[in-house]
Design an enzyme around this catalytic site. Structure first.
Site, mmCIF file in Angstrom:
data_model
loop_
_atom_site.group_PDB
_atom_site.id
_atom_site.type_symbol
_atom_site.label_atom_id
_atom_site.label_comp_id
_atom_site.label_asym_id
_atom_site.label_seq_id
_atom_site.Cartn_x
_atom_site.Cartn_y
_atom_site.Cartn_z
ATOM 1 N N LYS A 156 55.875 32.731 49.100
ATOM 2 C CA LYS A 156 55.350 31.357 49.126
ATOM 3 C C LYS A 156 55.189 30.946 50.588
ATOM 4 O O LYS A 156 56.042 30.260 51.165
ATOM 5 C CB LYS A 156 56.324 30.440 48.365
ATOM 6 C CG LYS A 156 55.655 29.302 47.656
ATOM 7 C CD LYS A 156 56.592 28.677 46.646
ATOM 8 C CE LYS A 156 56.214 27.262 46.320
ATOM 9 N NZ LYS A 156 54.848 27.081 45.832
HETATM 10 N N1 PY5 Z 1 51.249 29.473 41.813
HETATM 11 C C1 PY5 Z 1 51.191 28.843 43.002
HETATM 12 C C2 PY5 Z 1 50.130 29.230 43.958
HETATM 13 C C3 PY5 Z 1 52.116 27.850 43.294
HETATM 14 O O1 PY5 Z 1 52.062 27.216 44.463
HETATM 15 C C4 PY5 Z 1 53.095 27.502 42.332
HETATM 16 C C5 PY5 Z 1 54.097 26.435 42.621
HETATM 17 C C6 PY5 Z 1 53.110 28.200 41.116
HETATM 18 C C7 PY5 Z 1 52.182 29.184 40.896
HETATM 19 C C8 PY5 Z 1 54.155 27.937 40.083
HETATM 20 O O2 PY5 Z 1 55.403 28.416 40.524
HETATM 21 P P1 PY5 Z 1 56.768 27.788 40.042
HETATM 22 O O3 PY5 Z 1 56.721 27.749 38.573
HETATM 23 O O4 PY5 Z 1 57.792 28.713 40.549
HETATM 24 O O5 PY5 Z 1 56.857 26.430 40.637
HETATM 25 N N2 PY5 Z 1 53.625 25.403 43.436
HETATM 26 C C9 PY5 Z 1 54.571 24.497 44.053
HETATM 27 C C10 PY5 Z 1 55.272 23.620 43.023
HETATM 28 O O6 PY5 Z 1 56.287 23.055 43.378
HETATM 29 C C11 PY5 Z 1 53.887 23.712 45.121
HETATM 30 C C12 PY5 Z 1 52.908 22.695 44.693
HETATM 31 C C13 PY5 Z 1 52.313 21.890 45.829
HETATM 32 O O7 PY5 Z 1 54.846 23.516 41.889
#
Ligand code: PY5
Length: 309
Positions: A156
């Site tokens: 990330k």
């Molecule tokens: N894919 C991407 C590119 C992401 O940034 C996120 C999470 C996910 C998938 C989903 O991952 P998880 O389920 O582990 O959250 N994005 C972050 C979030 O907090 C950042 C958002 C701005 O949801």
């Protein structure tokens, strides 16, 4: 109401005004940082705030850090303890979004990963809905997902979010709520900041972790829930047109939660409203993140009381 008054910064919890970095910071100049998004959910009956799958988030942060050659002096448990202390200091009694970020902190010119200091900060803000509720209208982005051999999506990495921002804003300016991004193979990767699931003939399908996606923790949660509910789950490559023909499509992420997609590229998905498999999973998810499902209680870390052992 307590609001964002403190941050963990340079080794201590301090007033948020003191948590500032220089314009010369390497990570600010080159996007060489890694971060997490973690949520804590308020349970009014128990008067308790629960952090969801905190350990998994911090393990992922440490894995992301490894990719960028960062040696952080903290374990996942250390970071969890710091987070709980920060949240207690802030006294939140509402849903919260927690943002840990580690970055190359040296203040010097020169783009590289080696021989640079790094630092880690954590702050929290009251949570605000990330996507519109009731059903998302999405478009397939003209931007392709970053490749593992360019900027690894499974880490990330702050700089990689230019890719997400390009896709999200293209969708927004075209009048859609969210972008669905294909990888360089032309197959479905994920949303701009969410993983993607579809349902075909009752089977839940999601792209594999080798499709240039973030290995999402909500994705992992949904797969576990589906298996527990006896819903068949398959991780396999997904073609763009499968999106159009799916009975259901939904996005998953910490910020987004479980969010139904009702239209893609101006084609109605299924009945054009949240589908039955989505609804079952979403209802269970919404309960368990607040500690209301004993079976999944181990995923929820209480902030104010010691965890029952
Ligand atoms: N894919 C991407 C590119 C992401 O940034 C996120 C999470 C996910 C998938 C989903 O991952 P998880 O389920 O582990 O959250 N994005 C972050 C979030 O907090 C950042 C958002 C701005 O949801």
């Amino acid at each position: 109401m307590a609001k964002n008054r403190f941050a963990f910064f340079r080794g201590a919890i301090r007033p948020i005004e003191e948590a500032k970095i220089s314009v010369m910071t390497s990570g600010f100049n080159y996007g060489t940082g890694v971060f997490e998004g973690i949520r804590a959910f308020w349970n009014a009956e128990e008067q308790e705030l629960f952090v969801f799958r905190m350990r998994e988030h911090y393990l992922r942060l440490l894995r992301s850090a490894r990719v960028l050659l960062m040696d952080l002096p903290y374990s996942a448990d250390d970071l969890g303890q710091i987070t709980l202390e920060l949240l207690r200091r802030e006294g939140y009694r509402e849903d919260v979004y927690i943002r840990p970020i580690a970055y190359k902190s040296s203040e010097e010119i020169g783009v590289r990963l080696h021989n640079l200091e790094c630092d880690l900060a954590i702050f929290a803000v009251p949570f605000q809905a990330y996507l519109p509720e009731g059903g998302i209208r999405a478009m397939v982005s003209s931007w392709r997902r970053v490749e593992d051999n360019a900027i690894p999506a499974r880490a990330k990495i702050t700089g990689a979010y230019v890719n997400s921002a390009l896709a999200k804003t293209e969708a927004y300016l075209a009048g859609f709520d969210e972008a669905i991004v294909l990888n360089e193979d032309g197959q479905v990767a994920e949303g701009s900041a969410e993983n993607l699931f579809l349902v075909r003939e009752g089977t839940l399908i999601t792209p594999p972790i080798t499709a240039n996606i973030l290995e999402g923790i909500t994705r992992d949660t949904v797969i576990a829930l589906a298996r527990d509910l006896g819903i068949p789950v398959v991780e396999r490559p997904v073609d763009r047109t499968e999106l159009y023909l799916a009975e259901e499509v939904f996005l998953t992420g910490t910020a987004a939660g479980l969010a139904p997609v009702v239209e893609i590229d101006r084609r109605r998905i299924g009945a054009g409203k949240p589908g039955p498999i989505f609804t079952r999973l979403r209802d269970l998810y919404e309960r368990l993140v607040r500690g209301k499902e004993p079976r999944y209680r181990a995923w929820c870390t209480p902030v104010y009381s010691a965890p029952a052992r």
